[in-house]
Design a protein around this motif. Structure first.
Motif, mmCIF file in Angstrom:
data_model
loop_
_atom_site.group_PDB
_atom_site.id
_atom_site.type_symbol
_atom_site.label_atom_id
_atom_site.label_comp_id
_atom_site.label_asym_id
_atom_site.label_seq_id
_atom_site.Cartn_x
_atom_site.Cartn_y
_atom_site.Cartn_z
ATOM 1 N N ALA A 32 -7.788 4.522 -11.654
ATOM 2 C CA ALA A 32 -9.052 5.138 -11.236
ATOM 3 C C ALA A 32 -8.874 6.583 -10.802
ATOM 4 C CB ALA A 32 -9.673 4.319 -10.105
ATOM 5 N N GLY A 33 -7.622 7.023 -10.685
ATOM 6 C CA GLY A 33 -7.372 8.397 -10.266
ATOM 7 C C GLY A 33 -7.649 8.626 -8.798
ATOM 8 N N GLU A 34 -7.551 7.569 -7.989
ATOM 9 C CA GLU A 34 -7.860 7.665 -6.565
ATOM 10 C C GLU A 34 -6.724 8.260 -5.729
ATOM 11 O OE1 GLU A 34 -8.860 3.758 -5.218
ATOM 12 O OE2 GLU A 34 -10.587 3.595 -6.542
ATOM 13 N N LEU A 35 -5.552 8.443 -6.323
ATOM 14 C CA LEU A 35 -4.383 8.859 -5.553
ATOM 15 C C LEU A 35 -3.907 10.245 -5.949
ATOM 16 C CD1 LEU A 35 -2.387 5.527 -5.981
ATOM 17 C CD2 LEU A 35 -3.739 6.201 -4.000
ATOM 18 N N ASP A 36 -3.330 10.935 -4.971
ATOM 19 C CA ASP A 36 -2.654 12.192 -5.267
ATOM 20 C C ASP A 36 -1.404 11.868 -6.073
ATOM 21 O OD1 ASP A 36 -4.492 13.658 -3.773
ATOM 22 O OD2 ASP A 36 -3.309 13.462 -1.927
ATOM 23 N N LEU A 37 -0.886 12.859 -6.779
ATOM 24 C CA LEU A 37 0.269 12.639 -7.640
ATOM 25 C C LEU A 37 1.462 12.074 -6.870
ATOM 26 C CD1 LEU A 37 1.353 12.780 -10.465
ATOM 27 C CD2 LEU A 37 2.036 15.147 -10.045
ATOM 28 N N ALA A 38 1.729 12.599 -5.691
ATOM 29 C CA ALA A 38 2.850 12.092 -4.885
ATOM 30 C C ALA A 38 2.633 10.622 -4.529
ATOM 31 C CB ALA A 38 3.014 12.918 -3.623
ATOM 32 N N ASP A 39 1.389 10.273 -4.211
ATOM 33 C CA ASP A 39 1.072 8.884 -3.876
ATOM 34 C C ASP A 39 1.182 7.983 -5.093
ATOM 35 O OD1 ASP A 39 0.621 9.514 -1.213
ATOM 36 O OD2 ASP A 39 -1.524 9.877 -1.528
ATOM 37 N N VAL A 40 0.882 8.515 -6.274
ATOM 38 C CA VAL A 40 1.010 7.726 -7.505
ATOM 39 C C VAL A 40 2.459 7.277 -7.659
ATOM 40 C CG1 VAL A 40 0.970 7.822 -10.034
ATOM 41 C CG2 VAL A 40 -0.950 8.741 -8.721
ATOM 42 N N PHE A 41 3.395 8.194 -7.487
ATOM 43 C CA PHE A 41 4.806 7.847 -7.631
ATOM 44 C C PHE A 41 5.244 6.846 -6.564
ATOM 45 C CE2 PHE A 41 4.803 11.935 -9.942
ATOM 46 C CZ PHE A 41 5.274 11.466 -11.148
ATOM 47 N N GLU A 42 4.782 7.039 -5.338
ATOM 48 C CA GLU A 42 5.125 6.127 -4.247
ATOM 49 C C GLU A 42 4.571 4.724 -4.524
ATOM 50 O OE1 GLU A 42 3.604 5.537 0.251
ATOM 51 O OE2 GLU A 42 4.269 7.569 -0.237
ATOM 52 N N GLN A 43 3.329 4.660 -4.924
ATOM 53 C CA GLN A 43 2.703 3.365 -5.198
ATOM 54 C C GLN A 43 3.301 2.699 -6.441
ATOM 55 O OE1 GLN A 43 0.216 1.675 -3.254
ATOM 56 N NE2 GLN A 43 1.157 3.165 -1.892
ATOM 57 N N PHE A 44 3.631 3.504 -7.439
ATOM 58 C CA PHE A 44 4.263 2.967 -8.641
ATOM 59 C C PHE A 44 5.610 2.336 -8.286
ATOM 60 C CE2 PHE A 44 6.916 3.313 -12.465
ATOM 61 C CZ PHE A 44 6.140 2.590 -13.354
ATOM 62 N N ALA A 45 6.385 3.021 -7.445
ATOM 63 C CA ALA A 45 7.680 2.487 -7.015
ATOM 64 C C ALA A 45 7.489 1.179 -6.256
ATOM 65 C CB ALA A 45 8.409 3.510 -6.142
ATOM 66 N N LYS A 46 6.455 1.109 -5.429
ATOM 67 C CA LYS A 46 6.166 -0.119 -4.681
ATOM 68 C C LYS A 46 5.794 -1.244 -5.644
ATOM 69 C CE LYS A 46 3.953 0.331 -0.811
ATOM 70 N NZ LYS A 46 2.926 0.461 0.249
ATOM 71 N N ALA A 47 4.993 -0.941 -6.656
ATOM 72 C CA ALA A 47 4.597 -1.954 -7.644
ATOM 73 C C ALA A 47 5.811 -2.476 -8.407
ATOM 74 C CB ALA A 47 3.559 -1.376 -8.613
ATOM 75 N N VAL A 48 6.726 -1.583 -8.759
ATOM 76 C CA VAL A 48 7.951 -1.999 -9.460
ATOM 77 C C VAL A 48 8.782 -2.912 -8.564
ATOM 78 C CG1 VAL A 48 10.147 -1.167 -10.400
ATOM 79 C CG2 VAL A 48 8.012 -0.005 -11.000
ATOM 80 N N GLU A 49 8.873 -2.579 -7.285
ATOM 81 C CA GLU A 49 9.597 -3.426 -6.330
ATOM 82 C C GLU A 49 8.949 -4.815 -6.257
ATOM 83 O OE1 GLU A 49 10.121 -3.723 -1.501
ATOM 84 O OE2 GLU A 49 9.904 -1.743 -2.386
ATOM 85 N N TYR A 50 7.629 -4.855 -6.150
ATOM 86 C CA TYR A 50 6.910 -6.129 -6.083
ATOM 87 C C TYR A 50 7.101 -6.942 -7.364
ATOM 88 C CZ TYR A 50 4.417 -4.314 -1.954
ATOM 89 O OH TYR A 50 4.091 -3.816 -0.718
ATOM 90 N N LEU A 51 7.100 -6.253 -8.516
ATOM 91 C CA LEU A 51 7.328 -6.953 -9.781
ATOM 92 C C LEU A 51 8.710 -7.597 -9.807
ATOM 93 C CD1 LEU A 51 5.734 -4.464 -12.313
ATOM 94 C CD2 LEU A 51 5.005 -6.817 -11.899
ATOM 95 N N GLY A 52 9.703 -6.895 -9.265
ATOM 96 C CA GLY A 52 11.044 -7.455 -9.175
ATOM 97 C C GLY A 52 11.073 -8.695 -8.302
ATOM 98 N N GLU A 53 10.365 -8.655 -7.177
ATOM 99 C CA GLU A 53 10.280 -9.816 -6.294
ATOM 100 C C GLU A 53 9.632 -10.997 -7.016
ATOM 101 O OE1 GLU A 53 8.234 -8.789 -2.681
ATOM 102 O OE2 GLU A 53 9.594 -7.129 -2.254
ATOM 103 N N CYS A 54 8.566 -10.717 -7.761
ATOM 104 C CA CYS A 54 7.864 -11.772 -8.495
ATOM 105 C C CYS A 54 8.759 -12.364 -9.584
ATOM 106 C CB CYS A 54 6.569 -11.233 -9.105
ATOM 107 S SG CYS A 54 5.290 -10.874 -7.878
ATOM 108 N N GLU A 55 9.490 -11.512 -10.281
ATOM 109 C CA GLU A 55 10.383 -11.987 -11.331
ATOM 110 C C GLU A 55 11.478 -12.881 -10.744
ATOM 111 O OE1 GLU A 55 13.134 -10.346 -15.001
ATOM 112 O OE2 GLU A 55 12.357 -8.923 -13.539
#
Length: 79
Positions: free
Chosen positions: A36-59
């Protein structure tokens, strides 16, 4: 993440309970905010890293459950 309160002797302790469904919902929320473009670029990278971490936990969770299922099936086959 689900938090449960546990009290003993008038002290309250919060215990975090990991939930696959909650993690998936968090990942979906992160993706929705990024798309949705709701995040600043720095926040996009931070949130993306968090999502990758969560995906690893789920896997990891799913792999552990698959091993349990395989063991149960093996036990049934032995009978």
């Amino acid at each position: 993440m689900v938090k449960r309160s546990s009290s003993s002797n008038s002290k309250s302790v919060e215990i975090e309970v990991w939930s696959y469904e909650a993690k998936v919902a968090e990942i979906e929320g992160i993706i929705a905010r990024i798309e949705a473009g709701e995040l600043d670029l720095a926040d996009v990278f931070e949130q993306f890293a968090k999502a990758v971490e969560y995906l690893g936990e789920c896997e990891s969770f799913l792999q552990q459950r698959q091993q349990q299922v395989d063991l149960l099936i093996e036990t049934l086959d032995d009978k």
